[in-house]
Motif scaffolding. Structure first.
Motif, mmCIF file in Angstrom:
data_model
loop_
_atom_site.group_PDB
_atom_site.id
_atom_site.type_symbol
_atom_site.label_atom_id
_atom_site.label_comp_id
_atom_site.label_asym_id
_atom_site.label_seq_id
_atom_site.Cartn_x
_atom_site.Cartn_y
_atom_site.Cartn_z
ATOM 1 N N GLN A 286 -8.268 2.432 -7.412
ATOM 2 C CA GLN A 286 -7.679 2.500 -8.755
ATOM 3 C C GLN A 286 -8.850 2.663 -9.538
ATOM 4 O O GLN A 286 -8.830 3.525 -10.644
ATOM 5 N N GLN B 136 -9.700 5.843 -11.980
ATOM 6 C CA GLN B 136 -9.172 5.865 -13.537
ATOM 7 C C GLN B 136 -10.503 6.034 -14.107
ATOM 8 O O GLN B 136 -10.329 6.833 -15.139
ATOM 9 N N GLU C 280 -3.061 3.839 -2.086
ATOM 10 C CA GLU C 280 -1.599 3.736 -2.541
ATOM 11 C C GLU C 280 -1.275 4.895 -3.452
ATOM 12 O O GLU C 280 -2.254 5.300 -4.059
ATOM 13 N N PRO C 281 -0.034 5.224 -3.692
ATOM 14 C CA PRO C 281 0.172 6.595 -4.432
ATOM 15 C C PRO C 281 0.086 6.587 -5.882
ATOM 16 O O PRO C 281 -0.125 7.392 -6.700
ATOM 17 N N LYS C 282 0.325 5.476 -6.705
ATOM 18 C CA LYS C 282 0.652 5.417 -8.122
ATOM 19 C C LYS C 282 -0.560 5.934 -9.115
ATOM 20 O O LYS C 282 -0.227 6.559 -10.075
ATOM 21 N N VAL C 283 -1.594 5.585 -8.511
ATOM 22 C CA VAL C 283 -2.862 5.791 -9.489
ATOM 23 C C VAL C 283 -3.182 7.388 -9.476
ATOM 24 O O VAL C 283 -3.429 7.968 -10.552
ATOM 25 N N GLN D 272 -0.653 9.256 -11.502
ATOM 26 C CA GLN D 272 -0.819 9.072 -12.682
ATOM 27 C C GLN D 272 -2.146 10.026 -13.193
ATOM 28 O O GLN D 272 -1.988 10.631 -13.964
ATOM 29 N N LYS E 92 0.063 4.584 1.513
ATOM 30 C CA LYS E 92 1.156 4.022 0.686
ATOM 31 C C LYS E 92 1.031 2.431 0.686
ATOM 32 O O LYS E 92 1.556 1.998 -0.165
ATOM 33 N N GLN E 93 0.321 1.987 1.739
ATOM 34 C CA GLN E 93 0.347 0.563 1.786
ATOM 35 C C GLN E 93 -0.863 -0.355 1.075
ATOM 36 O O GLN E 93 -0.987 -1.335 1.095
ATOM 37 N N GLY E 94 -1.915 0.554 0.520
ATOM 38 C CA GLY E 94 -3.010 -0.188 -0.072
ATOM 39 C C GLY E 94 -3.873 -0.803 0.829
ATOM 40 O O GLY E 94 -3.514 -0.997 1.871
ATOM 41 N N SER E 95 -5.006 -1.442 0.270
ATOM 42 C CA SER E 95 -5.750 -2.172 1.181
ATOM 43 C C SER E 95 -5.651 -3.557 0.992
ATOM 44 O O SER E 95 -6.400 -4.482 1.697
ATOM 45 N N GLY E 96 -4.912 -4.084 0.101
ATOM 46 C CA GLY E 96 -4.799 -5.708 -0.028
ATOM 47 C C GLY E 96 -6.294 -6.170 -0.348
ATOM 48 O O GLY E 96 -6.140 -7.527 -0.192
ATOM 49 N N ASN E 97 -6.846 -5.446 -1.401
ATOM 50 C CA ASN E 97 -8.111 -6.358 -1.790
ATOM 51 C C ASN E 97 -9.056 -6.864 -0.437
ATOM 52 O O ASN E 97 -9.730 -7.784 -0.722
ATOM 53 N N ASN E 98 -8.816 -6.336 0.547
ATOM 54 C CA ASN E 98 -9.448 -6.605 1.912
ATOM 55 C C ASN E 98 -10.642 -5.697 2.160
ATOM 56 O O ASN E 98 -10.153 -4.610 2.765
#
Lengths: 450, 474
Positions: A10, A14, A69-72, A75, A97-103
């Motif tokens: 993200q 950005q 994940e796709p949102k950022v 945008q 789609k699922q992100g990395s979970g801050n991991n």
């Protein structure tokens, strides 16, 4: 030469968007304050460096966007396209789609290998579009999971696939009081891994930029967008075209090499800090005038006293007396010792500027000749509406305290074994953590003993 | 990323019903163009029903017919039938329902052992079907109560199944805990038996207490009726209101309380569905708030509880919202986090709030909160741009705090009161698969959990000795 940017996670995406926005807006601006030919040279050099030509005529950023994940990304792509002046190539992005979970372990051990081919394929395509590839610039935060973990993995892949190319990582250090609870673990893992594959780490700290927004830019309700725009301005002030000292009359053809070779003479010292002066709200610009001696005096003191901006500088700090052989422990408190520095001047009357104060040997360790330890780039073309501006990229003790603080907090948490099960679940074991701590304690020790 | 809620039992389904209703309302408020988008897809499928209910899924384009990604399980038909006859009937289809007629008699063993065994295959099959429709399944939500038989027993059986069948998908459980005056005498048994399952198989548990919900509902009624507000409250902004209800009186007694829980789930998933400058996915919540596997019980607070309709009255100061989140009036369980120890805390903000507002409030509130020594800066934050319906901004705080300990100790005490006398034990032991050891293991599991919290509490207020750093040879 062209630079391929890889935007990770993200934060990386950005910021990347703000960077290309700032670069584009700068070259389209009419505040160049220089001759038409100079301006055209500058624009062409910038375009070659950061944008490729597309059939539509709208320049496409030389960038690959990666996120889990796709949102950022979605945008980011649409914001760029809406500008009408530049865009991202419609194929140069990869997301899940699922992100990395801050991991970090999830980003590095799971997403990395799984998506390596697809990501490197995109990078290869962008690299091939460059007539001459000048190297890679990655943008990532180290607090989360994708930018940090997947970012570290991708950096390694870049190093393996392009062993002779320059590789610079732009790393965002998170707010000290937490955006992510496991940020210190993720940071330790990221920094130690990057140290082994990257040429250098160019660092921005959220706390510092936040202060700039509050005190210099006078922004009341500071958003991440505000923070990112300041970062983009600072990066632009380094990477927009300049003439290097011995580069003849044209703009530098090797920006990353010109930056990295003098600033990183020793592989143990890869941390680069960035300072920029002046920095203010656009509305105040019209009412301000600056002199080069004034700007440089402040910039030099920012360097020496390890200040973050032109307000609140400690003018008491002085370099150690020349001639006396001082063991590092006796050096004046708070004095920031440098290994190498680069100053970049843009705007009116740059040719007449005296940079002698930056070549003072007392600012530096004794390893390099002061002439080699200090470099300067200049261009008469003003940047981003600032009539005169100066940037400093420094390999010094700027980041020592923040690094020590991060490692300390991470170690404290590690001793209690908190959250470790989240990492071991994805393949990072306690021994891996210990290796990373060892690497960073070594870096801290090296910088401390300058 | 997709979330799949399971409502199990009467309480679970009543809350679930409120949840789907408010989810539709939230998406309708945001999605003006009627296009099926990424946000909608996390909770709803888009089905082409022109040729009947079994039409194919449509992944893009205009919304045709939205179907909730859900499983509704109850061993009595009353609640589920009501849902299927109500305004939400088109949102579910028969493939998502598992019902029986006789109920579980408030007996965990009946729910877990008898119905579990009986319906296992059916549940797995429906689960797989539901998962097939998901592009990327990230999380399961189980909504249930702990004190009864179905939600408690069958609900925790389902939890086990989820772990077996989909080990990589996160399991969040919203559990309504019984009060001391619960009219189900055996609720302590049911709850403790269920707790063991939650300890071992849930990734995160959000405990809820009816008293807290009840107090919130009362507080709102008082505020509205006292005339102190001097202005009308925006009806749709009440954390207790249902869709389209122009009246403050709820049709069904628990609706207002259940709406609060539904709002909790909406806020929890908002940053995964809608964009923002600092996204917070569900897997990040689990990662940051669970430092040790069994310590995964999170105290939740929601704010604001309502918004004033009159635009001439300035909206409640942002900072007040943060203070409220740390006030006991806004918590969904009765507990005292301020006087206990924080292991971790998450703040999920929605609406027009920026990072500087977050920082300012964290700095302001930090000094009055006690954080464990190894996590002094233990804050996880998220900024989602889309506020809830009727509000300009909102905040959900999730705390992993030792203040849950008294709740568990009370539960243990109530259990022991019954167990010592062997009261009602035969109802359980006569069930196939139940033995005395199930009880002793369950209470042992609870005791161990309480002990873990005790050990952490013992560190509170003690001298802070940071471990010495690694020494490097120069």
């Amino acid at each position: 030469m062209s630079i391929v940017t890889v935007q990770l996670g993200q934060c990386g995406n950005q910021i990347g968007h703000e960077v290309f926005s700032a670069l584009c807006s700068d070259i389209r601006g009419t505040h160049g304050l220089c001759s038409k030919t100079e301006n055209e040279s500058y624009q062409d050099a910038c375009k070659e460096r950061f944008f490729s030509e597309e059939e539509s005529g709208v320049p496409a950023a030389r960038a690959v966007l990666v996120d889990m994940e796709p949102k950022v990304i979605s945008q980011t792509l649409s914001m760029a396209a809406r500008s009408g002046h530049w865009k991202y190539n419609s194929h140069s992005h990869f997301c899940q789609k699922q992100g990395s979970g801050n991991n970090w372990a999830n980003g590095y051990c799971v997403h990395g290998p799984r998506h390596k081919e697809a990501i490197m394929d995109l990078v290869q395509k962008e690299a091939e579009k460059c007539e001459r590839l000048g190297g890679f610039f990655t943008i990532m935060s180290m607090a989360g999971g994708t930018g940090s973990g997947l970012g570290a993995f991708v950096t390694q892949c870049l190093r393996d696939a392009f062993p002779t190319s320059f590789l610079l990582n732009h790393v965002i250090w998170p707010y000290g009081t937490g955006e992510v609870i496991v940020q210190n673990y993720n940071s330790v893992l990221t920094l130690s891994h990057l140290y082994h594959s990257s040429d250098a780490l160019l660092v921005h700290e959220n706390d510092v930029i936040h202060k700039i927004c509050a005190q210099l830019m006078n922004i009341k309700q500071i958003s991440f967008r505000d923070v990112n725009q300041v970062i983009a301005h600072q990066l632009g002030s380094v990477f927009q075209p300049t003439h290097t000292a011995g580069g003849g009359s044209g703009y530098s053809r090797n920006p990353l090499g010109d930056l990295l070779e003098p600033l990183v003479p020793h592989p143990e010292f890869r941390l680069l800090g960035l300072r920029n002066i002046p920095q203010m709200a656009e509305s105040s610009l019209a009412f301000s005038t600056f002199s080069w001696p004034g700007l440089l005096k402040h910039l030099r003191q920012i360097l020496i006293a390890n200040a973050h901006m032109e307000e609140g500088i400690d003018w008491q700090v002085r370099p150690p007396q020349p001639g006396s052989s001082m063991p590092s422990t006796n050096k004046p408190l708070h004095f920031n010792t440098s290994i190498a520095n680069l100053v970049i001047l843009r705007g009116k009357d740059v040719h007449s500027v005296d940079l002698g104060s930056f070549q003072d040997p007392s600012l530096y360790t004794s390893w390099l000749n002061p002439q080699d330890a200090f470099n300067a780039w200049k261009t008469p073309r003003a940047f981003n509406k600032y009539e005169k501006s100066a940037a400093l990229v420094s390999n010094s003790q700027f980041l020592l305290k923040p690094l020590d603080s991060i490692v300390g907090k991470a170690w404290n948490m590690f001793a209690s074994k908190a959250y470790l099960h989240q990492y071991t679940k994805f393949g990072i074991q306690e021994e891996d953590f210990l290796d990373c701590f060892t690497t960073l304690e070594q870096v801290i020790s090296s910088y401390t003993n300058l | 990323a997709v979330s799949l809620p399971f409502a199990v039992g009467q309480c679970g389904n009543q809350v679930g019903c409120r949840f789907w209703d408010l989810a539709l309302r939230e998406h309708a408020a945001v999605n003006k163009k009627g296009i099926y988008d990424e946000a909608l897809s996390s909770f709803f499928r888009n089905v082409d029903t022109r040729s009947g209910d079994n039409g194919p899924d449509i992944y893009k384009g205009k919304i045709c017919s939205l179907k909730a990604r859900a499983l509704l399980i109850d061993m009595e038909e009353g609640v589920v039938n009501e849902i299927l006859q109500g305004p939400l009937r088109d949102v579910f289809d028969s493939k998502q329902l598992i019902t029986d007629v006789s109920g579980s008699g408030n007996n965990w063993a009946v729910g877990h052992k008898i119905y579990g065994c009986q319906y296992q295959e059916n549940i797995v099959e429906k689960l797989r079907k539901a998962a097939e429709h998901c592009d990327c399944l990230q999380c399961f939500f189980i909504i249930h109560s702990m004190g009864g038989g179905t939600g408690s027993g069958l609900g925790t059986f389902v939890l086990n199944l989820l772990e077996e069948e989909f080990p990589e998908v996160y399991r969040f459980v919203t559990s309504v805990y019984p009060s001391g005056e619960d009219d189900v005498i055996t609720s302590p048994y049911n709850s403790v038996l269920a707790m063991k399952e939650l300890n071992e198989h849930a990734d995160c548990v959000l405990p809820i207490e009816n008293e807290s919900l009840f107090e919130i509902v009362n507080k709102i009624h008082q505020m509205i009726n006292s005339g102190k507000l001097g202005s009308t409250v925006k009806q749709n902004s009440l954390v207790t209101s249902s869709t389209g209800s122009g009246k403050t009186l709820q049709e069904k007694p628990f609706d207002a309380m259940n709406n609060i829980v539904a709002n909790l789930l909406l806020n929890l998933t908002s940053s995964a569905r809608f964009e923002g400058s600092l996204n917070m996915d569900l897997n990040e919540i689990s990662m940051n708030l669970v430092p040790f596997p069994r310590l995964h019980y999170l105290v939740s607070s929601l704010t604001p509880l309502y918004t004033l309709a009159d635009v001439n009255i300035p909206s409640r100061r942002l900072d007040q919202m943060f203070s409220d989140a740390f006030s006991r009036d806004h918590q969904l369980i009765r507990a005292d986090p301020k006087h206990s120890l924080y292991l971790a805390c998450a703040l999920l903000v929605r609406g027009n709030v920026q990072v500087s507002d977050l920082r300012r409030n964290i700095e302001r509130l930090k000094p009055s909160l006690h954080f464990v020594s190894w996590n002094q800066e233990g804050w996880k934050t998220g900024l989602c741009s889309v506020p809830p319906v009727g509000h300009s901004h909102s905040l959900l705080a999730l705390a992993n705090n030792t203040c849950v300990k008294p709740t568990f100790i009370e539960l243990k005490d109530r259990f022991m009161k019954l167990y010592k006398k062997k009261a009602h034990l035969h109802h359980y032991l006569q069930i196939d698969g139940m033995e005395q050891s199930c009880f002793s293991e369950a209470i042992s599991s609870l005791s161990d959990l309480i002990e873990e919290y005790n050990e952490l509490d013992a560190t509170k207020g003690g001298p802070r000795i940071d471990p010495s750093r690694l020494k490097i040879a120069v």
